[in-house]
Design a protein around this motif. Structure first.
Motif, PDB file in Angstrom:
ATOM      1  N   UNK A 155       0.116  -1.520  12.040  1.00 53.94           N
ATOM      2  CA  UNK A 155      -0.807  -2.102  11.060  1.00 53.94           C
ATOM      3  C   UNK A 155      -1.010  -3.573  11.393  1.00 53.94           C
ATOM      4  N   UNK A 156      -2.287  -3.989  11.474  1.00 48.57           N
ATOM      5  CA  UNK A 156      -2.596  -5.383  11.798  1.00 48.57           C
ATOM      6  C   UNK A 156      -3.725  -5.905  10.932  1.00 48.57           C
ATOM      7  N   UNK A 157      -3.835  -7.234  10.866  1.00 56.14           N
ATOM      8  CA  UNK A 157      -4.968  -7.922  10.262  1.00 56.14           C
ATOM      9  C   UNK A 157      -5.309  -7.465   8.861  1.00 56.14           C
ATOM     10  N   UNK A 158      -6.598  -7.217   8.670  1.00 51.22           N
ATOM     11  CA  UNK A 158      -7.126  -6.848   7.352  1.00 51.22           C
ATOM     12  C   UNK A 158      -6.498  -5.564   6.810  1.00 51.22           C
ATOM     13  N   UNK A 159      -6.049  -4.692   7.683  1.00 54.76           N
ATOM     14  CA  UNK A 159      -5.482  -3.410   7.252  1.00 54.76           C
ATOM     15  C   UNK A 159      -4.156  -3.584   6.496  1.00 54.76           C
ATOM     16  N   UNK A 160      -3.518  -4.750   6.644  1.00 49.58           N
ATOM     17  CA  UNK A 160      -2.221  -4.959   5.996  1.00 49.58           C
ATOM     18  C   UNK A 160      -2.341  -4.936   4.471  1.00 49.58           C
ATOM     19  N   UNK A 161      -3.387  -5.535   3.923  1.00 54.32           N
ATOM     20  CA  UNK A 161      -3.567  -5.528   2.472  1.00 54.32           C
ATOM     21  C   UNK A 161      -3.673  -4.094   1.958  1.00 54.32           C
ATOM     22  N   UNK A 162      -4.485  -3.281   2.615  1.00 52.79           N
ATOM     23  CA  UNK A 162      -4.663  -1.883   2.200  1.00 52.79           C
ATOM     24  C   UNK A 162      -3.376  -1.079   2.395  1.00 52.79           C
ATOM     25  N   UNK A 163      -2.611  -1.398   3.439  1.00 53.50           N
ATOM     26  CA  UNK A 163      -1.351  -0.706   3.690  1.00 53.50           C
ATOM     27  C   UNK A 163      -0.401  -0.835   2.501  1.00 53.50           C
ATOM     28  N   UNK A 164      -0.417  -1.980   1.834  1.00 47.79           N
ATOM     29  CA  UNK A 164       0.483  -2.204   0.708  1.00 47.79           C
ATOM     30  C   UNK A 164       0.099  -1.484  -0.571  1.00 47.79           C
ATOM     31  N   UNK A 165      -1.150  -1.113  -0.721  1.00 47.39           N
ATOM     32  CA  UNK A 165      -1.629  -0.533  -1.982  1.00 47.39           C
ATOM     33  C   UNK A 165      -0.845   0.684  -2.470  1.00 47.39           C
TER      34      UNK A 165
END
Length: 190
Positions: A155-165
């Motif tokens: 997981x990198x960049x912008x995808x990190x925020x969504x990964x936490x959801x």
């Protein structure tokens, strides 16, 4: 408690994270925020070394930091900017910065803390986690968190925020476990 299998797997490997609903260590808020300022853009080891030298020279209380000459703070290893930030923190702590802070919502805490010189979103998020034990902080700007998420899950960049959801309301726990994964042997997964 955790419904997500990844959190359960991390919990089995590393034990409970130090955030609610687990017992939260009681720490002096001034010291927590001061050490967060010290830790900015440093490795954990370097930050601990500098904080140790700082508290050997100056008692970890706002009054003592205000009285200390700037050069004493600098001799502990602080940059001029961080030394000035600690002076501002001490002044604002004496003016009531920490009064009723625990009763505020996360965003209100961040807003108040970001009024201190040298305190930005990352420092405020570290305080929410380690000063107040808040369970659902997701510090996507943290380099260690980014490194662990990339190494373990790609997981990198912008995808990190969504990964936490999917981990709400326990994203602080997830962050702590990801940091622990950087200190331990390779992750084998759940």
């Amino acid at each position: 408690m955790f419904e997500h299998p990844l959190l359960l797997a991390f919990w089995e490997r590393h034990g409970p994270a130090p955030f609610h609903p687990h017992p939260v260590p009681r720490r002096d808020p001034f010291r927590v925020l001061a050490e967060s300022i010290v830790a900015q853009q440093l490795s954990t080891k370097a930050a601990e070394t500098i904080a140790g030298r700082l508290w050997q020279r100056v008692e970890p209380r706002p009054e003592a930091v205000l009285r200390a000459p700037l050069e004493a703070l600098r001799q502990a290893g602080l940059s001029r900017s961080k030394a000035l930030a600690l002076k501002d923190l001490a002044k604002k702590a004496m003016e009531g910065l920490f009064q009723d802070l625990a009763d505020l919502e996360d965003e209100a805490v961040k807003e108040r803390l970001c009024g201190v010189r040298g305190v930005g979103p990352w420092t405020a998020e570290m305080f929410l986690m380690f000063g107040l034990g808040r369970p659902d902080v997701w510090p996507v700007g943290d380099l260690g968190l980014r490194r662990a998420a990339k190494a373990l899950f790609g997981i990198e960049g912008e995808a990190l925020a969504a990964f936490g959801e999917p981990f709400r309301p326990y994203r602080s726990h997830l962050a702590w476990y990801l940091w622990r994964s950087l200190e331990s042997s390779p992750w084998k997964g759940p």
